[in-house]
Design an enzyme around this catalytic site. Sequence first.
Site, PDB file in Angstrom:
ATOM      1  N   TYR A 149      10.071 -36.065  -0.606  1.00 26.29           N
ATOM      2  CA  TYR A 149      10.557 -34.913  -1.359  1.00 26.29           C
ATOM      3  C   TYR A 149       9.765 -34.679  -2.645  1.00 26.29           C
ATOM      4  CZ  TYR A 149      14.646 -33.169   1.174  1.00 26.29           C
ATOM      5  OH  TYR A 149      15.466 -32.564   2.081  1.00 26.29           O
ATOM      6  N   LYS A 219      11.807 -49.594   5.720  1.00 23.40           N
ATOM      7  CA  LYS A 219      10.654 -49.993   6.541  1.00 23.40           C
ATOM      8  C   LYS A 219       9.791 -50.948   5.727  1.00 23.40           C
ATOM      9  CE  LYS A 219       8.225 -49.698  10.367  1.00 23.40           C
ATOM     10  NZ  LYS A 219       8.696 -50.361  11.595  1.00 23.40           N
ATOM     11  N   ASP A 259      13.649 -48.746  12.274  1.00 23.23           N
ATOM     12  CA  ASP A 259      13.587 -48.552  13.723  1.00 23.23           C
ATOM     13  C   ASP A 259      14.631 -49.388  14.441  1.00 23.23           C
ATOM     14  OD1 ASP A 259      11.014 -50.895  14.486  1.00 23.23           O
ATOM     15  OD2 ASP A 259      11.616 -50.286  12.477  1.00 23.23           O
ATOM     16  N   ASP A 283      16.632 -38.733   6.576  1.00 19.25           N
ATOM     17  CA  ASP A 283      16.542 -37.495   7.345  1.00 19.25           C
ATOM     18  C   ASP A 283      16.734 -37.782   8.829  1.00 19.25           C
ATOM     19  OD1 ASP A 283      16.236 -34.805   7.695  1.00 19.25           O
ATOM     20  OD2 ASP A 283      14.086 -34.768   7.372  1.00 19.25           O
TER      21      ASP A 283
END
Length: 397
Positions: A149, A219, A259, A283
């Site tokens: 963003y 992540k 993930d 998101d």
Amino acid sequence: MAKITMGPGQKLLVPDRVTIPFIEGDGVGAEISPVMRQVTDAAVNKAYDGQRKIEWLEVLAGGKAHEATGLWLPEATVKAFKDYTVGIKGPLMTPVGGGIRSLNVALRQSLDLYVCQRPVSYYPGIGSPVRHPERVDMVVFRENTEDIYAGIEWAAGSAEAKRLYEFLHEEMGVNKVRFPETSGFGIKPISREGSERLVDAALGYAVSHRRPTVTLVHKGNIMKFTEGAFKQWGYTIAESKYHDALTDGTLTVNDCICDAFLQNALIRPQDYSVIATTNLNGDYISDMLAAQVGGIGISPGANINYQTGHAIFEATHGVAPDIAGQDKVNPSSIILSAAMMLDYMGWNVPAKLIQEALRQLFASHCATADLTRLMENGLTVGTREFGNRLIEEISKL
């Protein structure tokens, strides 16, 4: 016009007659926003027998603003949301040309609305692509100002991309860009302050709403100094501010690689309660979870600064030009966002009335076309009729 203000202890002070600014929205916004206001007014009147009331103040953004003022986001609109503290909006189009990448992002950044909050739970009667959607009951806290963003990127082949690569290669010793001549570049800033305030908001919500766990989704196994730092800063703020809750077992904080989380949330969604995550991860996660319980059409959302009290609640779907003006769009997203807004204001009774009325309506297999196509013996109604039936259900409660 009476305004919401922030009182001692970061507690909102809400007058009984309160002014709420709203943006109608583009496309289907012209259909869902009036229905939302009618349903919200009905619930507030039912709950408080006329003793409390919302005075709606329309402010302009998007296509309607551009037609009237030549601006996509007039300063008067931003000022109204600042002055009145809490507001709500329909979906906004992405301007073609001009300097605004996204109107939604511009609003969030202008008010520093650092939390994107997305609750996800199942309403019986709604079709779902998963076997046990009733096991999904999570609230996602997505960082709303940093990461992608920030909008820091340069196009492949541009002079800026070339200069950046030269700096990275020659000054920083970076030699792992496989195809530098045709690479675009993006930079994702993730700060300690931004991470800590996001995780703090998620932890505070979990404690106040008696939710047992907060999971930091990241992540960090690959991006060690951004995503990995987010995880570490999250644990630090948990230990420093919520030590007692962690010690007595009221709250558990854990983490999961993104993930793996996306898989786990499909297989064992009951293991998760509150999610705190970075912008891009959030998101993906928000929309995936919404799909499990019936889709983004029934997914509410809020953008909140818990420190100043400022908040804008919103429909989480787009402007849907293909069905705009056809009286078929599902208004549930913005209606549930209004219920979130009422709850945030401390008007919990009308918020619960809206949620229970929706539960009754969906249980009777009555909905708009996007939902009835997955319902057995579903009764399809239009946007306005859906709102009318919801108001009727509210009157019975």
